[in-house]
Design a protein around this motif. Structure first.
Motif, mmCIF file in Angstrom:
data_model
loop_
_atom_site.group_PDB
_atom_site.id
_atom_site.type_symbol
_atom_site.label_atom_id
_atom_site.label_comp_id
_atom_site.label_asym_id
_atom_site.label_seq_id
_atom_site.Cartn_x
_atom_site.Cartn_y
_atom_site.Cartn_z
ATOM 1 N N HIS A 248 40.151 68.440 -38.833
ATOM 2 C CA HIS A 248 40.701 69.433 -39.748
ATOM 3 C C HIS A 248 41.597 68.765 -40.793
ATOM 4 O O HIS A 248 42.551 68.074 -40.462
ATOM 5 N N GLY A 249 41.260 68.993 -42.062
ATOM 6 C CA GLY A 249 42.039 68.446 -43.159
ATOM 7 C C GLY A 249 42.809 69.519 -43.892
ATOM 8 O O GLY A 249 42.706 70.708 -43.571
ATOM 9 N N THR A 250 43.579 69.113 -44.878
ATOM 10 C CA THR A 250 44.392 70.060 -45.643
ATOM 11 C C THR A 250 43.528 71.030 -46.433
ATOM 12 O O THR A 250 43.778 72.237 -46.457
ATOM 13 N N LEU A 251 42.489 70.512 -47.078
ATOM 14 C CA LEU A 251 41.641 71.343 -47.920
ATOM 15 C C LEU A 251 40.279 71.626 -47.309
ATOM 16 O O LEU A 251 39.686 72.670 -47.572
ATOM 17 N N ASP B 173 37.369 70.455 -43.827
ATOM 18 C CA ASP B 173 37.114 69.735 -42.585
ATOM 19 C C ASP B 173 36.128 68.606 -42.829
ATOM 20 O O ASP B 173 35.239 68.700 -43.677
#
Length: 342
Positions: A112-115, A117
């Motif tokens: 999971h990333g900020t903007l 996946d």
């Protein structure tokens, strides 16, 4: 009462209401979790020690039951999965797709990333500890480990989201878990189709399954609107077409048969497949006694039965059917997907 006093009373009332509201939400959430865990087919599981090394026959799967262990790998006795589900052991390791053999596991995970996946393939040792990981260029779809544990393979969608349609592209990769050498796409292999060298820009591969010899594998090749079973050779880096209309092959334990999903005429465009088994010596196909469309890479639970996933109340359930065309399909385990037999 002074203005300051009124403000103090107002703030106290606001905080009290907020505390009540928070408590109510938490209480409702907890009750919902308990209800979900108690729903039929979605029993709670407990955390414990899980090994991928050989031992008592076990079934490892991605747990789909609601509760704190949803999406974690869990294990039950292979001989009584339904009866043993309430004593299932969860690992704490979350995977979208999983497979294991001979003490080696491959876990396809979401990061999971900020903007947005991203995805990766993580090689696990017998204690479920990470040995290495590799970037996956799209949504994970299939995963396999060779019988010896030496090689692992995975498939990802890099365009579209379903095998049922035509607007998709896939990448199938193989890694040597001993050396770390990665083949990021089977499209780098030389293709022998109908006895001749073949090249096309629209080639796609998916659904790798390994032979016992740590050299050969089988997979699906798609090109020009058709799919083919191919036999791959990692030493010569070639794939050779064997049979048409084969997807997501799975090699039997004795290496003589391929289970696969086949597109059948007259079926819905959204549910076009039926399960078949192909005898590699005679190329004779046998339709299995599963009337529903199966969008999965089936697993051989033993020499005579297959296990596969179908949609269920919790996302997916596991079913089993005889591999010789007799009998009937039956549900094996509720709220489970991505099985591996140890």
């Amino acid at each position: 009462m002074t203005n300051r006093g009124r403000l103090t009373v107002l703030m106290a009332a606001v905080l009290a209401l907020a505390a009540v509201a928070t408590a109510a939400v938490l209480h409702a959430s907890a009750r919902a979790d308990r209800r979900n865990e108690a729903r039929p087919g979605g029993p709670a599981v407990t955390t414990g020690k899980v090994l991928l090394s050989p031992g008592a026959p076990r079934l490892v799967f991605r747990n789909m039951a609601w509760g704190p262990h949803r999406d974690e790998l869990a294990t039950v006795r292979a001989d009584a999965p339904d009866g043993g589900r309430r004593t299932a052991t969860a690992t704490g390791v979350k995977c979208l797709r999983f497979y294991a053999s001979a003490g080696t596991g491959i876990c396809l995970q979401s990061v999971h990333g900020t903007l947005t996946d991203t995805y990766r393939a993580t090689v696990l040792d017998a204690r479920l500890h990470e040995k290495a990981h590799y970037a996956v260029p799209g949504i994970p779809s299939r995963a396999r480990v060779s019988p010896s544990g030496r090689y692992a393979a995975w498939t990802a969608f890099v365009g579209g989201d379903s095998y049922a349609g035509t607007d998709f592209s896939t990448r199938a990769a193989i890694v040597d878990t001993a050396t770390g050498e990665l083949t990021p796409t089977l499209e780098s292999y030389r293709i022998i189709k109908d006895g001749r060298a073949y090249r096309s820009a629209d080639v796609n591969f998916w659904g790798v399954t390994f032979a016992q010899d740590d050299r050969h594998f089988y997979a699906t090749l798609a090109t020009k609107g058709s799919t083919y079973l191919v036999r791959g050779d990692m030493a010569t880096r070639t794939v050779t077409t064997l049979h048409r209309n084969v997807e997501c092959p799975s090699l039997s334990p004795d290496g003589t048969r391929i289970a696969y999903k086949k597109r059948v005429r007259g079926a819905s465009a959204d549910a076009p497949w039926r399960l078949y088994v192909l005898d590699l010596a005679t190329m004779r196909e046998t339709a299995l006694a599963e009337p529903r469309s199966v969008d999965d890479q089936a697993v051989w639970s033993d020499a005579g039965h297959l296990t596969y996933a179908l949609p269920g109340d919790y996302g997916a359930d596991l079913y089993t059917v005889p591999a010789d065309g007799t009998g009937s399909a039956r549900r094996l385990l509720t709220a489970a997907v991505s099985p591996a037999y140890l």
